[in-house]
Motif scaffolding. Sequence first.
Motif, PDB file in Angstrom:
ATOM      1  N   ILE A   1       0.834  -1.202   0.000  1.00 20.08           N
ATOM      2  CA  ILE A   1       0.000   0.000   0.000  1.00 20.08           C
ATOM      3  C   ILE A   1       0.871   1.254   0.000  1.00 20.08           C
ATOM      4  O   ILE A   1       0.630   2.190  -0.778  1.00 20.08           O
ATOM      5  N   ALA A   2       1.887   1.282   0.856  1.00 19.39           N
ATOM      6  CA  ALA A   2       2.753   2.455   0.939  1.00 19.39           C
ATOM      7  C   ALA A   2       3.564   2.638  -0.335  1.00 19.39           C
ATOM      8  O   ALA A   2       3.739   3.761  -0.818  1.00 19.39           O
ATOM      9  N   GLY A   3       4.058   1.547  -0.899  1.00 17.38           N
ATOM     10  CA  GLY A   3       4.832   1.640  -2.140  1.00 17.38           C
ATOM     11  C   GLY A   3       4.001   2.142  -3.299  1.00 17.38           C
ATOM     12  O   GLY A   3       4.459   2.956  -4.110  1.00 17.38           O
ATOM     13  N   ASP A   4       2.758   1.676  -3.406  1.00 14.42           N
ATOM     14  CA  ASP A   4       1.875   2.140  -4.468  1.00 14.42           C
ATOM     15  C   ASP A   4       1.544   3.614  -4.325  1.00 14.42           C
ATOM     16  O   ASP A   4       1.233   4.292  -5.312  1.00 14.42           O
ATOM     17  N   ALA A   5       1.585   4.127  -3.092  1.00 16.05           N
ATOM     18  CA  ALA A   5       1.266   5.537  -2.856  1.00 16.05           C
ATOM     19  C   ALA A   5       2.372   6.470  -3.334  1.00 16.05           C
ATOM     20  O   ALA A   5       2.145   7.667  -3.523  1.00 16.05           O
ATOM     21  N   LEU A   6       3.590   5.936  -3.555  1.00 11.49           N
ATOM     22  CA  LEU A   6       4.720   6.745  -4.025  1.00 11.49           C
ATOM     23  C   LEU A   6       4.650   6.874  -5.549  1.00 11.49           C
ATOM     24  O   LEU A   6       5.421   6.260  -6.278  1.00 11.49           O
ATOM     25  N   VAL A   7       3.721   7.684  -6.021  1.00 11.83           N
ATOM     26  CA  VAL A   7       3.461   7.744  -7.466  1.00 11.83           C
ATOM     27  C   VAL A   7       4.632   8.345  -8.244  1.00 11.83           C
ATOM     28  O   VAL A   7       4.780   8.090  -9.446  1.00 11.83           O
ATOM     29  N   ARG A   8       5.467   9.141  -7.614  1.00 14.83           N
ATOM     30  CA  ARG A   8       6.643   9.713  -8.275  1.00 14.83           C
ATOM     31  C   ARG A   8       7.945   9.197  -7.686  1.00 14.83           C
ATOM     32  O   ARG A   8       9.005   9.799  -7.876  1.00 14.83           O
ATOM     33  N   GLY A   9       7.868   8.100  -6.976  1.00 12.58           N
ATOM     34  CA  GLY A   9       9.061   7.541  -6.367  1.00 12.58           C
ATOM     35  C   GLY A   9       9.398   8.217  -5.051  1.00 12.58           C
ATOM     36  O   GLY A   9       8.694   9.117  -4.591  1.00 12.58           O
ATOM     37  N   GLY A  10      10.478   7.766  -4.443  1.00 13.41           N
ATOM     38  CA  GLY A  10      10.882   8.310  -3.157  1.00 13.41           C
ATOM     39  C   GLY A  10      11.561   7.241  -2.333  1.00 13.41           C
ATOM     40  O   GLY A  10      12.243   6.366  -2.863  1.00 13.41           O
ATOM     41  N   SER A  11      11.348   7.282  -1.036  1.00  6.65           N
ATOM     42  CA  SER A  11      11.963   6.303  -0.141  1.00  6.65           C
ATOM     43  C   SER A  11      10.879   5.497   0.566  1.00  6.65           C
ATOM     44  O   SER A  11       9.808   6.022   0.890  1.00  6.65           O
ATOM     45  N   LEU A  12      11.182   4.238   0.783  1.00  7.71           N
ATOM     46  CA  LEU A  12      10.252   3.329   1.443  1.00  7.71           C
ATOM     47  C   LEU A  12      11.020   2.592   2.534  1.00  7.71           C
ATOM     48  O   LEU A  12      11.893   1.777   2.244  1.00  7.71           O
ATOM     49  N   ASP A  13      10.717   2.910   3.777  1.00 11.61           N
ATOM     50  CA  ASP A  13      11.419   2.327   4.916  1.00 11.61           C
ATOM     51  C   ASP A  13      10.513   1.344   5.645  1.00 11.61           C
ATOM     52  O   ASP A  13       9.353   1.654   5.947  1.00 11.61           O
ATOM     53  N   VAL A  14      11.062   0.190   5.947  1.00 14.78           N
ATOM     54  CA  VAL A  14      10.301  -0.883   6.589  1.00 14.78           C
ATOM     55  C   VAL A  14      10.986  -1.243   7.897  1.00 14.78           C
ATOM     56  O   VAL A  14      12.178  -1.571   7.914  1.00 14.78           O
ATOM     57  N   GLY A  15      10.229  -1.197   8.985  1.00 15.13           N
ATOM     58  CA  GLY A  15      10.798  -1.508  10.288  1.00 15.13           C
ATOM     59  C   GLY A  15       9.899  -2.428  11.095  1.00 15.13           C
ATOM     60  O   GLY A  15       8.669  -2.397  10.948  1.00 15.13           O
ATOM     61  N   ALA A  16      10.510  -3.242  11.938  1.00 14.67           N
ATOM     62  CA  ALA A  16       9.755  -4.121  12.836  1.00 14.67           C
ATOM     63  C   ALA A  16      10.644  -4.471  14.013  1.00 14.67           C
ATOM     64  O   ALA A  16      11.831  -4.763  13.834  1.00 14.67           O
ATOM     65  N   GLU A  17      10.068  -4.422  15.193  1.00  8.44           N
ATOM     66  CA  GLU A  17      10.824  -4.795  16.383  1.00  8.44           C
ATOM     67  C   GLU A  17       9.883  -5.312  17.460  1.00  8.44           C
ATOM     68  O   GLU A  17       8.710  -4.932  17.520  1.00  8.44           O
ATOM     69  N   LYS A  18      10.439  -6.186  18.282  1.00  6.41           N
ATOM     70  CA  LYS A  18       9.654  -6.715  19.390  1.00  6.41           C
ATOM     71  C   LYS A  18       9.629  -5.713  20.533  1.00  6.41           C
ATOM     72  O   LYS A  18      10.614  -5.017  20.796  1.00  6.41           O
ATOM     73  N   SER A  19       8.480  -5.630  21.192  1.00  4.54           N
ATOM     74  CA  SER A  19       8.331  -4.790  22.372  1.00  4.54           C
ATOM     75  C   SER A  19       7.811  -5.666  23.506  1.00  4.54           C
ATOM     76  O   SER A  19       7.581  -6.867  23.326  1.00  4.54           O
ATOM     77  N   GLU A  20       7.606  -5.063  24.659  1.00  2.33           N
ATOM     78  CA  GLU A  20       7.111  -5.836  25.800  1.00  2.33           C
ATOM     79  C   GLU A  20       5.674  -6.313  25.572  1.00  2.33           C
ATOM     80  O   GLU A  20       5.199  -7.221  26.254  1.00  2.33           O
ATOM     81  N   HIS A  21       4.999  -5.687  24.597  1.00  2.00           N
ATOM     82  CA  HIS A  21       3.614  -6.054  24.327  1.00  2.00           C
ATOM     83  C   HIS A  21       3.464  -7.001  23.144  1.00  2.00           C
ATOM     84  O   HIS A  21       2.418  -7.621  22.976  1.00  2.00           O
ATOM     85  N   GLY A  22       4.491  -7.107  22.313  1.00  6.58           N
ATOM     86  CA  GLY A  22       4.391  -7.971  21.149  1.00  6.58           C
ATOM     87  C   GLY A  22       5.329  -7.539  20.039  1.00  6.58           C
ATOM     88  O   GLY A  22       6.536  -7.411  20.249  1.00  6.58           O
ATOM     89  N   LEU A  23       4.774  -7.250  18.855  1.00  9.03           N
ATOM     90  CA  LEU A  23       5.570  -6.860  17.699  1.00  9.03           C
ATOM     91  C   LEU A  23       5.011  -5.570  17.116  1.00  9.03           C
ATOM     92  O   LEU A  23       3.802  -5.441  16.884  1.00  9.03           O
ATOM     93  N   ASP A  24       5.884  -4.609  16.882  1.00 11.31           N
ATOM     94  CA  ASP A  24       5.501  -3.337  16.266  1.00 11.31           C
ATOM     95  C   ASP A  24       6.055  -3.281  14.847  1.00 11.31           C
ATOM     96  O   ASP A  24       7.247  -3.499  14.631  1.00 11.31           O
ATOM     97  N   ILE A  25       5.196  -2.976  13.901  1.00 10.44           N
ATOM     98  CA  ILE A  25       5.565  -2.869  12.485  1.00 10.44           C
ATOM     99  C   ILE A  25       5.290  -1.453  12.020  1.00 10.44           C
ATOM    100  O   ILE A  25       4.212  -0.906  12.274  1.00 10.44           O
ATOM    101  N   VAL A  26       6.265  -0.847  11.356  1.00 12.22           N
ATOM    102  CA  VAL A  26       6.092   0.516  10.831  1.00 12.22           C
ATOM    103  C   VAL A  26       6.603   0.562   9.402  1.00 12.22           C
ATOM    104  O   VAL A  26       7.707   0.098   9.109  1.00 12.22           O
TER     105      VAL A  26
END
Length: 211
Positions: free
Chosen positions: A120-145
Amino acid sequence: MKSHEFASLLCSRLCHDLLSPVGALNNGIELLADEHDPEMRARCLDLLAESARASANKLKFFRLAFGAAGGFADVVDTREARAAIEGLFGGDGRIRLGWMVDEPTMSKAALKVLLNLVLIAGDALVRGGSLDVGAEKSEHGLDIVVRAEGTRIVLDPELKKVLTGDMQEDEVAPRAAAAWLAHELVREGGGQLQVADGEDGMLIIGASLPA
């Protein structure tokens, strides 16, 4: 939404995305059959190779994002996700990819959430740009950004409504199949999904999945 209804939405989305590279393959074969100039035939072969590569990359990504890739194990190697993302968005240099996922494996559900948010985020970059993908475990579970940044970002309002749960399931169109899948996986996992798409050329989509 019934399973067969979602399957229809997903198939429509897949056919739409694969129509362009497969159509280019067909056009290239037709041109090659009628062309006798060596230089033009070489260009036709380049077109065929590019279209075949694009088709294969899309299929590899969709296999992970929508299908049952990884066999019957509960977890999938995140290197597969990175390779799929690089194949889909990193080939022409129009989008710069950043990978900030330290976890060696993820559950299938979490990996599908990540990949569909990236789509979804990549398709939104209609003129290109940067796409950063992050994920890390927290005390509550897994956070994805997933963060997209570029000169022009266009997020379909329908996709945002589906992601945030503000649309009835019978109103979901095929183009929102990825958003619906991500929303449902997060909801079924007892997590939360947030979208921030300001006017400063940045889109951030985040998901929190309990352990």
